[in-house]
Structures are given as C-alpha cells and as structure tokens.
Enzyme design. Structure first.
Site, short mmCIF file in Angstrom:
data_model
loop_
_atom_site.label_atom_id
_atom_site.label_comp_id
_atom_site.label_asym_id
_atom_site.label_seq_id
_atom_site.Cartn_x
_atom_site.Cartn_y
_atom_site.Cartn_z
CE LYS A 164 -2.13 -1.07 3.88
NZ LYS A 164 -1.55 -2.38 4.31
NE ARG A 201 -3.37 -1.31 10.67
CZ ARG A 201 -2.39 -0.84 9.90
NH1 ARG A 201 -2.49 0.34 9.34
NH2 ARG A 201 -1.32 -1.56 9.70
NE ARG A 260 8.62 -2.56 5.75
CZ ARG A 260 7.34 -2.31 5.93
NH1 ARG A 260 6.63 -1.69 5.01
NH2 ARG A 260 6.73 -2.71 7.04
NE ARG A 268 7.54 -0.57 9.92
CZ ARG A 268 6.36 -0.48 9.30
NH1 ARG A 268 6.25 0.23 8.20
NH2 ARG A 268 5.31 -1.12 9.78
NE ARG A 316 3.37 -4.97 10.97
CZ ARG A 316 4.42 -4.82 10.15
NH1 ARG A 316 5.59 -5.33 10.48
NH2 ARG A 316 4.29 -4.16 9.05
P1 ADP Z 1 1.64 -2.22 8.27
O1 ADP Z 1 0.35 -1.84 7.64
O2 ADP Z 1 2.60 -2.77 7.27
O3 ADP Z 1 1.49 -3.07 9.48
P2 ADP Z 1 1.96 0.53 9.14
O4 ADP Z 1 3.20 1.32 9.04
O5 ADP Z 1 0.79 0.94 8.35
O6 ADP Z 1 2.42 -0.94 8.77
O7 ADP Z 1 1.51 0.42 10.67
C1 ADP Z 1 2.41 0.09 11.67
C2 ADP Z 1 1.70 0.03 13.02
O8 ADP Z 1 1.09 1.28 13.32
C3 ADP Z 1 0.55 -0.98 13.12
O9 ADP Z 1 1.01 -2.26 13.41
C4 ADP Z 1 -0.27 -0.37 14.26
O10 ADP Z 1 0.31 -0.63 15.51
C5 ADP Z 1 -0.14 1.12 14.02
N1 ADP Z 1 -1.25 1.64 13.18
C6 ADP Z 1 -1.15 2.18 11.94
N2 ADP Z 1 -2.36 2.55 11.48
C7 ADP Z 1 -3.25 2.26 12.45
C8 ADP Z 1 -4.66 2.39 12.59
N3 ADP Z 1 -5.42 2.91 11.59
N4 ADP Z 1 -5.24 1.99 13.74
C9 ADP Z 1 -4.51 1.46 14.73
N5 ADP Z 1 -3.18 1.30 14.68
C10 ADP Z 1 -2.55 1.69 13.55
#
Ligand code: ADP
Ligand code: ZN
Length: 230
Positions: A19, A94, A133, A166, A177
C-alpha cells in the site's frame, strides 16, 4: 495533466500488501496527499508527543493503536487545506469503528470516499516483503533486499548511510500483525463492499504491474482524465 480533484481514496489490505509503495507512486502521478497512519505514528514517537508515547508499546508488539488516538491524528490531518483536493488514506481505517468515524467526519465536511482499493495479497508474499524490507533512517526511503535492492548492499542510494530494519518487521511481530489484520481489519472488506466502493487489485503483482492496473482502473472509473500523457 491528470487531475485527481477531490478524490478520497482508501488503501486496504494486509501488512506487506504494498500500500505504501503504491501510495507514493499515486502521489507522484496524480498529486494526492498521502496520509499514512503508520508514518504519522512513527513520526509522533520520534518527536515524543503524547500520542507517540501512547502508541509506541502497541506498535512494537504489532497490536493496533487505540482508535481515538489514530482517528484524532487522521481527521486533524484531513482538515488541513492541502488535503482539500483529495487524499490517499494508507493504513486507515483499520477497524469498523475507525471506518464509521471516517464516514461521519467526511460527511460533516460534505466530502465522501470515491474508492476503496483492496489489495488482495497472499500471506507468503506479504511475509517475504516485510522480512526483506529495509529503510533509510535518514531520508525514509524504502528498499527490499531482493525486490528493490539498494545499489550497494545495506546502504542508502541517496544518503550513503546504513539501512535499518523496522522494529516491527521481525518475524514474531510480523506474524502478529497479520493475525491482527485478519481479526480486526478484514471485516472492512465487507463493510466497503456493501457501499459499492470496493475495487480489488492483485497485491501479489510487482509494484510496476500493480500501478499500471490501478491507473487503468482510475481511467475506467472516470476518476482521472483519460487524455493524459502516458
Ligand atoms: P503495516 O500496515 O505494514 O502493518 P503501518 O506502518 O501501516 O504498517 O503500521 C504500523 C503500526 O502502526 C501498526 O502495526 C499499528 O500498531 C499502528 N497503526 C497504523 N495505522 C493504524 C490504525 N489505523 N489503527 C490502529 N493502529 C494503527
Ligand atoms: Zn537515505
């Protein structure tokens, strides 16, 4: 010139679906504002804000940050002037609660979502991408050890500094995750299917192939001008 006026887009799919990569490409091609909740939260942690402090523990474990914290950050960002002409939401919503918050916030501003792009992605591909990554701690550029390698192994092409992994890309947290995605986020596919906004793309494709597919879809759906230079 392609116009992507007032188009509000949600990118939905598991961690590792690509994404963020597509958001960067779409931003370059169409001038969207890219709002990544993951990036915003990591920034907040770096700056030591109260939201960052509250989020950190959840993120390290691969759990979701509480809805109120993320929603406040996203809505605040969307209400800035540079978001008026359209945004790509990457990583938000999410949960069902977040989706409902987004709906009511957009509605109160007389805005709406134009499309939800669902990146259907196999678990195998997602894990391969996340585990390989790497990123530059200085400029934030993303690499992948085999899919998108830097010119010199382990070194940023732009800054020349050592690449890092990361914190939440370790195998244990990646697994969590993906579980959290299945548990909390997958349900949103259904939610957006009901509102006829959902369009599915194949997240297993290469970044270039997938971008082509999305650009074609945008034209077909009349989201962007068709007579653009290619
Ligand atoms: P990925 O989608 O690859 O897990 P992101 O960088 O989008 O990586 O998100 C990393 C972390 O940030 C998630 O595992 C979560 O803890 C937090 N996070 C990101 N977006 C949200 C959201 N909309 N609601 C709750 N937690 C979020
Ligand atoms: Zn760099």
């Amino acid at each position: 010139m392609i116009l992507a006026n007032k188009i509000n887009l949600v990118l939905l799919g598991p961690p590792g679906a690509g994404k963020g990569t597509q958001a960067v490409l779409l931003k370059k091609a169409y001038g969207f504002l890219h709002i990544s909740t993951g990036d915003m939260l990591r920034e907040a942690i770096k700056e030591g804000t109260s939201a960052g402090k509250a989020a950190q523990g959840y993120m390290t474990k691969g759990e979701l940050v509480p809805d109120e914290i993320v929603t406040r950050a996203v809505i605040g960002r969307m209400n800035k002037p540079d978001a008026e002409s359209g945004v790509i939401l990457d990583g938000y919503p999410r949960t069902r609660v977040q989706a409902e918050s987004l709906d009511s916030s957009l509605k109160s501003e007389n805005r709406s979502l134009n499309m939800v792009l669902y990146f259907r992605t196999s678990e195998k591909v997602a894990i391969q991408r996340l585990s390989g990554r790497r990123l530059c701690p200085k400029c934030g550029k993303n690499y992948h050890v085999t899919n998108m390698p830097s010119k010199i192994e382990g070194v940023c092409d732009i800054c020349g500094v050592s690449l890092i992994q990361r914190e939440d890309d370790n195998p244990e947290t990646v697994k969590n995750r993906l579980v959290v995605y299945e548990d909390r986020t997958k349900d949103l596919i259904d939610y957006y299917e009901k509102s006829a906004l959902l369009r599915e793309v194949n997240g297993d494709l290469s970044a270039e192939e997938l971008f082509e597919g999305i650009a074609t879809l945008f034209k077909r759906e009349g989201l962007v001008d068709d007579n653009s230079d290619e």
